[in-house]
Design a protein around this motif. Structure first.
Motif, PDB file in Angstrom:
ATOM      1  N   LEU A  55       0.826  -1.207   0.000  1.00  0.00           N
ATOM      2  CA  LEU A  55       0.000   0.000   0.000  1.00  0.00           C
ATOM      3  C   LEU A  55       0.861   1.259   0.000  1.00  0.00           C
ATOM      4  O   LEU A  55       1.955   1.271   0.577  1.00  0.00           O
ATOM      5  N   ASP A  56       0.347   2.313  -0.616  1.00  0.00           N
ATOM      6  CA  ASP A  56       1.057   3.592  -0.645  1.00  0.00           C
ATOM      7  C   ASP A  56       0.621   4.439   0.558  1.00  0.00           C
ATOM      8  O   ASP A  56      -0.108   5.416   0.427  1.00  0.00           O
ATOM      9  N   TRP A  57       1.089   4.037   1.739  1.00  0.00           N
ATOM     10  CA  TRP A  57       0.753   4.710   2.980  1.00  0.00           C
ATOM     11  C   TRP A  57       1.220   6.161   2.964  1.00  0.00           C
ATOM     12  O   TRP A  57       0.504   7.065   3.400  1.00  0.00           O
ATOM     13  N   THR A  58       2.417   6.403   2.456  1.00  0.00           N
ATOM     14  CA  THR A  58       2.998   7.744   2.475  1.00  0.00           C
ATOM     15  C   THR A  58       2.132   8.742   1.715  1.00  0.00           C
ATOM     16  O   THR A  58       1.907   9.859   2.183  1.00  0.00           O
ATOM     17  N   HIS A  85      13.010  13.014   1.697  1.00  0.00           N
ATOM     18  CA  HIS A  85      14.005  11.977   1.431  1.00  0.00           C
ATOM     19  C   HIS A  85      14.414  11.193   2.677  1.00  0.00           C
ATOM     20  O   HIS A  85      15.527  10.692   2.747  1.00  0.00           O
ATOM     21  N   THR A  86      13.533  11.086   3.618  1.00  0.00           N
ATOM     22  CA  THR A  86      13.845  10.343   4.836  1.00  0.00           C
ATOM     23  C   THR A  86      12.648   9.490   5.243  1.00  0.00           C
ATOM     24  O   THR A  86      11.508   9.789   4.900  1.00  0.00           O
ATOM     25  N   TYR A  87      12.928   8.411   5.954  1.00  0.00           N
ATOM     26  CA  TYR A  87      11.877   7.529   6.463  1.00  0.00           C
ATOM     27  C   TYR A  87      11.258   8.107   7.739  1.00  0.00           C
ATOM     28  O   TYR A  87      10.131   7.817   8.074  1.00  0.00           O
ATOM     29  N   ASP A  88      12.016   8.932   8.415  1.00  0.00           N
ATOM     30  CA  ASP A  88      11.616   9.472   9.712  1.00  0.00           C
ATOM     31  C   ASP A  88      10.598  10.608   9.528  1.00  0.00           C
ATOM     32  O   ASP A  88      10.949  11.711   9.086  1.00  0.00           O
ATOM     33  N   VAL A 126      10.443  14.589   8.241  1.00  0.00           N
ATOM     34  CA  VAL A 126       9.634  14.981   7.084  1.00  0.00           C
ATOM     35  C   VAL A 126       8.762  16.176   7.434  1.00  0.00           C
ATOM     36  O   VAL A 126       8.585  17.095   6.624  1.00  0.00           O
ATOM     37  N   TYR A 127       8.214  16.200   8.648  1.00  0.00           N
ATOM     38  CA  TYR A 127       7.305  17.273   9.056  1.00  0.00           C
ATOM     39  C   TYR A 127       7.914  18.238  10.074  1.00  0.00           C
ATOM     40  O   TYR A 127       7.223  19.125  10.572  1.00  0.00           O
ATOM     41  N   ASN A 150      15.146   5.096   1.206  1.00  0.00           N
ATOM     42  CA  ASN A 150      16.045   3.986   1.539  1.00  0.00           C
ATOM     43  C   ASN A 150      17.052   3.653   0.443  1.00  0.00           C
ATOM     44  O   ASN A 150      17.842   2.732   0.592  1.00  0.00           O
ATOM     45  N   MET A 151      17.061   4.401  -0.653  1.00  0.00           N
ATOM     46  CA  MET A 151      17.912   3.999  -1.773  1.00  0.00           C
ATOM     47  C   MET A 151      19.398   4.218  -1.515  1.00  0.00           C
ATOM     48  O   MET A 151      20.216   3.514  -2.077  1.00  0.00           O
TER      49      MET A 151
END
Length: 195
Positions: A15-18, A36-39, A43-44, A170-171
């Motif tokens: 699923l595209d949760w983001t 560009h971060t998972y955190d 991001v916010y 994550n790339m």
């Protein structure tokens, strides 16, 4: 078990949760500052405690019932299930709330089909998957599809064959060489069916 079970994360894999969370946050007046971060705290640009509360509210809202599929997931998950006989076990750090879990299950079944999923394991919001992977899938060699590097590494440590779904967050992250990296479900089908 290895022959016909694929263990999968839901958010960022199925699923595209983001996308949905971003839309929800925008409607509530929270603009993104970094993509560009998972955190999500980064991001916010807000304290972890605050973003964790907002994520929990979102995960326990009716919005969780309408998350769109990630990229080409529908086509290739159906291919793996219908043509190759695989079933999927979901391991998702969603919420301990029963209603949120029910909405997640319905969302997945509506998108991918009722028979596609054999098992759903829901953990609390942001919970680690180490114990669940070890206790339920340790040393099975099952494929495990995840977008969080730490969880993919945990899968390898527990004796699974991890596949990392690539995203901008994550790339560039270093990880085990044995972890397959893919951008879409077509790439996963190629790995699993060795095309």
């Amino acid at each position: 078990m290895k022959e016909k079970v694929i263990v999968v994360d839901a958010d960022g894999v199925l699923l595209d949760w983001t996308y949905s969370f971003t839309q929800w946050m925008t409607r509530h007046g929270y603009p993104k500052v970094d993509v560009h971060t998972y955190d999500m705290a980064e991001v916010y640009n807000m304290p972890k405690v605050e973003i964790q509360k907002l994520i929990r509210i979102f995960n326990e809202s009716a919005a969780i019932y309408n998350l769109p599929p990630l990229r080409d997931a529908i086509k290739y998950i159906r291919k793996l299930h219908e043509e190759h006989g695989y079933v999927f076990h979901v391991v998702s750090s969603l919420s301990n709330d029963y209603n949120a879990q029910h909405l997640r299950t319905k969302n997945l079944q509506n998108l991918f089909g009722i028979t596609t999923f054999e098992k759903f394991i829901y953990l609390d919001t942001g919970a680690d998957k180490d114990e669940v992977l070890r206790d339920n899938y340790g040393d099975t060699g099952c494929y495990f599809v995840e977008d969080k590097v730490e969880n993919a590494e945990c899968g390898v440590d527990c004796g699974l064959e991890s596949i990392l779904m690539m995203h901008t967050h994550n790339m560039g992250v270093e990880t085990y060489e044995s972890i397959h990296r893919v951008w879409d479900w077509k790439g996963i089908v190629n790995i699993i069916t060795e095309l």
